[in-house]
Design an enzyme around this catalytic site. Structure first.
Site, PDB file in Angstrom:
ATOM      1  N   SER A   1     -25.669  44.248   0.503  1.00  0.00           N
ATOM      2  CA  SER A   1     -25.360  43.975  -0.898  1.00  0.00           C
ATOM      3  C   SER A   1     -25.980  45.018  -1.822  1.00  0.00           C
ATOM      4  O   SER A   1     -27.176  45.305  -1.738  1.00  0.00           O
ATOM      5  CB  SER A   1     -25.891  42.599  -1.306  1.00  0.00           C
ATOM      6  OG  SER A   1     -24.963  41.594  -1.044  1.00  0.00           O
TER       7      SER A   1
ATOM      8  N   HIS B   1     -27.077  39.475  -7.647  1.00  0.00           N
ATOM      9  CA  HIS B   1     -27.623  38.447  -6.757  1.00  0.00           C
ATOM     10  C   HIS B   1     -28.728  38.985  -5.847  1.00  0.00           C
ATOM     11  O   HIS B   1     -29.422  38.202  -5.201  1.00  0.00           O
ATOM     12  CB  HIS B   1     -26.505  37.786  -5.941  1.00  0.00           C
ATOM     13  CG  HIS B   1     -25.925  38.615  -4.844  1.00  0.00           C
ATOM     14  ND1 HIS B   1     -24.744  39.323  -4.976  1.00  0.00           N
ATOM     15  CD2 HIS B   1     -26.340  38.839  -3.576  1.00  0.00           C
ATOM     16  CE1 HIS B   1     -24.466  39.929  -3.841  1.00  0.00           C
ATOM     17  NE2 HIS B   1     -25.423  39.656  -2.973  1.00  0.00           N
TER      18      HIS B   1
ATOM     19  N   ASP C   1     -21.578  40.488 -11.215  1.00  0.00           N
ATOM     20  CA  ASP C   1     -22.592  40.643 -10.168  1.00  0.00           C
ATOM     21  C   ASP C   1     -23.132  42.066 -10.099  1.00  0.00           C
ATOM     22  O   ASP C   1     -23.319  42.623  -9.020  1.00  0.00           O
ATOM     23  CB  ASP C   1     -22.032  40.219  -8.807  1.00  0.00           C
ATOM     24  CG  ASP C   1     -23.142  39.884  -7.815  1.00  0.00           C
ATOM     25  OD1 ASP C   1     -24.311  39.817  -8.233  1.00  0.00           O
ATOM     26  OD2 ASP C   1     -22.838  39.703  -6.616  1.00  0.00           O
TER      27      ASP C   1
END
Length: 479
Positions: A220, A116, A146
């Site tokens: 992230s 993402h 992911d």
């Protein structure tokens, strides 16, 4: 004045004497060494942590592909978002910028990050802690876990870190997170492992490490290190009602990263095994109705047509307890075990059917996004019971049509659930009871007879709930 070393020796001797009083020797660990921090560790690993700037085409936000409760529960961070526009960059219409983190796993510039972070990127710029900047190209992505791999152009001799895929992380182990929160640059936080094997319902292969190390938007794709400087996870999601860290973060385990990255480097995509069943988790009610001592295993609610499972002896109602000798548990669920089997290989499934153990062999197929959607567990699958103390009626073709079911559907329809029913919180009107303890029931009379013949306080019912097959353990009220 006593020297420090002498004082320490005396204190240690006094402590040992106290513990051994009355002839009782304590086996409790004694932590005497002072904590000296993570400075040496951070100095060792931080050069391999990178900061990623992504340019992407702007698009309307998609509807969240998760349940409403997960919208409240899970907030991704580091996503491409207009709020991450860089001050010095022109704000062109239709262009957004995003920030994230990543880490080098090879000297030639191979980087692991979150899907993402780099999804839909038109360009990627990567900055190292020493100030060097590189452009990057996409190697491959895996939206299901992911995970993404990118590679720096014209890079060599770069620092990198190793993955610790031993899968032996314990709750309470100390961990350190390094990343780029809010675009501030290299930031280090520490904490412990709060839980392992955490399922947050974000996908079919959830197996997260939960940590209280502070991670925020922009972290992230950043690494989670153990105290030896090895990567044990990749920071991916947080629980945050406010949008900032509240001490509940989730990281993808290094064992998952290693498996996925190996395929992405080789082919640019990930191939997974496909069985072709709809499953539901085992619950105490179901286990009792099936005569099982634990809730381990996966209950086959339905076998999908034209699937590997349909070409085998696997049946609806089977409980799959192991795959190729590996037990099916909450941590090692059936989807994960099947996904790890290459397409074309034959898997041996340990199955419990009608109280008897047997082995079913299945030639595994290859999973596609369409097949994954077919195989998804129904939202209602965790409703672990069905009605007794209900009003039922025959399933006429017209009623089946009104319920959105096939005209060939068989069973009896629950029209009302009594408020004092022992299963009032386990079922809703409109459910179709197809079978009781493995015996088909097509009329109210057949249902009543099957319930009279049922043994024990719980009975296994097979339902058709809005077109989805579902097994429930229903409580039998005492007469």
């Amino acid at each position: 004045m006593l020297l420090p070393s002498i004082r320490s020796s005396l204190k240690a001797a006094l402590l040992a004497s106290t513990i051994a009083t009355a002839g009782v020797v304590s086996t409790a660990p004694v932590y005497a060494a002072p904590f000296e921090g993570y400075a040496d560790l951070v100095e060792q690993v931080s050069p391999a942590v990178v900061f990623i700037e992504v340019t992407a085409k702007s698009k309307e936000p998609a509807a969240p592909a998760m349940s409403p409760q997960m919208e409240e529960f899970l907030r991704r961070f580091g996503q491409i978002d207009p709020r991450f526009r860089m001050p010095e960059a022109p704000q062109n219409e239709g262009v957004t910028r995003g920030l994230g983190s990543g880490f080098l796993i090879s000297a030639d510039g191979t980087i692991v990050t979150n899907n993402h972070v780099v999804a839909d990127a038109t360009s990627m710029k990567v900055k190292l802690q020493d100030g060097r900047e590189f452009t990057a190209e996409l190697v491959g992505t895996d939206p299901m876990t992911d995970i993404a791999v990118i590679r720096l152009k014209d890079a060599e001799g770069l620092p990198f870190v190793e993955l610790d895929a031993a899968d032996d992380l314990r709750v309470g182990d100390a961990v350190v997170a390094v990343g780029n929160p809010f675009g501030l640059g290299g930031t280090v936080t520490s904490g412990i492992v709060s839980a392992v094997g955490r399922n947050i319902n974000s996908g079919p292969y959830d197996d997260y490490i939960q940590t209280d190390a502070a991670i925020n938007r922009g972290n992230s794709g950043g690494p989670l290190f153990d105290t030896e400087g090895k990567v044990v996870g990749m920071n991916t999601a947080i629980y945050s009602p406010s949008g900032g860290s509240v001490g509940i973060g989730f990281s993808i385990p290094a064992s998952t990263i290693q498996t996925v990255v190996a395929q992405l480097q080789e082919t640019g995509s990930v191939s997974r095994g496909w069985l072709g069943v709809q499953i539901q988790p085992m619950t105490p009610d179901l286990a009792q109705a099936l005569g099982l001592e634990s809730t381990d295993g996966a209950l086959v609610a339905a076998v999908q047509p034209d699937s590997p499972a349909s070409a085998s002896e696997l049946q609806s109602g089977d409980v799959i307890t192991a795959v190729n000798g590996t037990e099916v548990t909450e941590k090692r669920g059936l989807p994960t075990l099947i996904a790890a089997i290459p397409a074309g290989e034959t898997a041996k499934l340990a199955v419990l059917r009608n109280g008897e153990d047997r082995t079913v062999e299945v030639k595994i197929g290859e999973l596609s996004p369409e097949k994954l959607e077919m195989a998804a567990v129904e939202d209602g699958a965790d409703s672990s019971s069905a009605p007794l103390g209900v009003t039922v009626e025959p399933l006429a073709p017209e009623l089946a049509r009104q319920l959105g079911l096939s005209p060939e559907a068989k069973g009896v329809v629950i029209s009302e659930v009594a408020a004092d029913s022992p299963n009032a919180d386990r079922l809703t009107p409109g459910d179709v009871i197809e079978a009781v303890a493995g015996k088909p029931v097509a009329t109210p009379e057949a249902l009543a007879k099957a319930l009279r013949e049922a043994e024990g306080d719980m009975v296994l019912l097979k339902l058709n709930r809005r077109g989805a097959a579902l097994f429930v353990g229903a409580e039998i009220a005492s007469s």
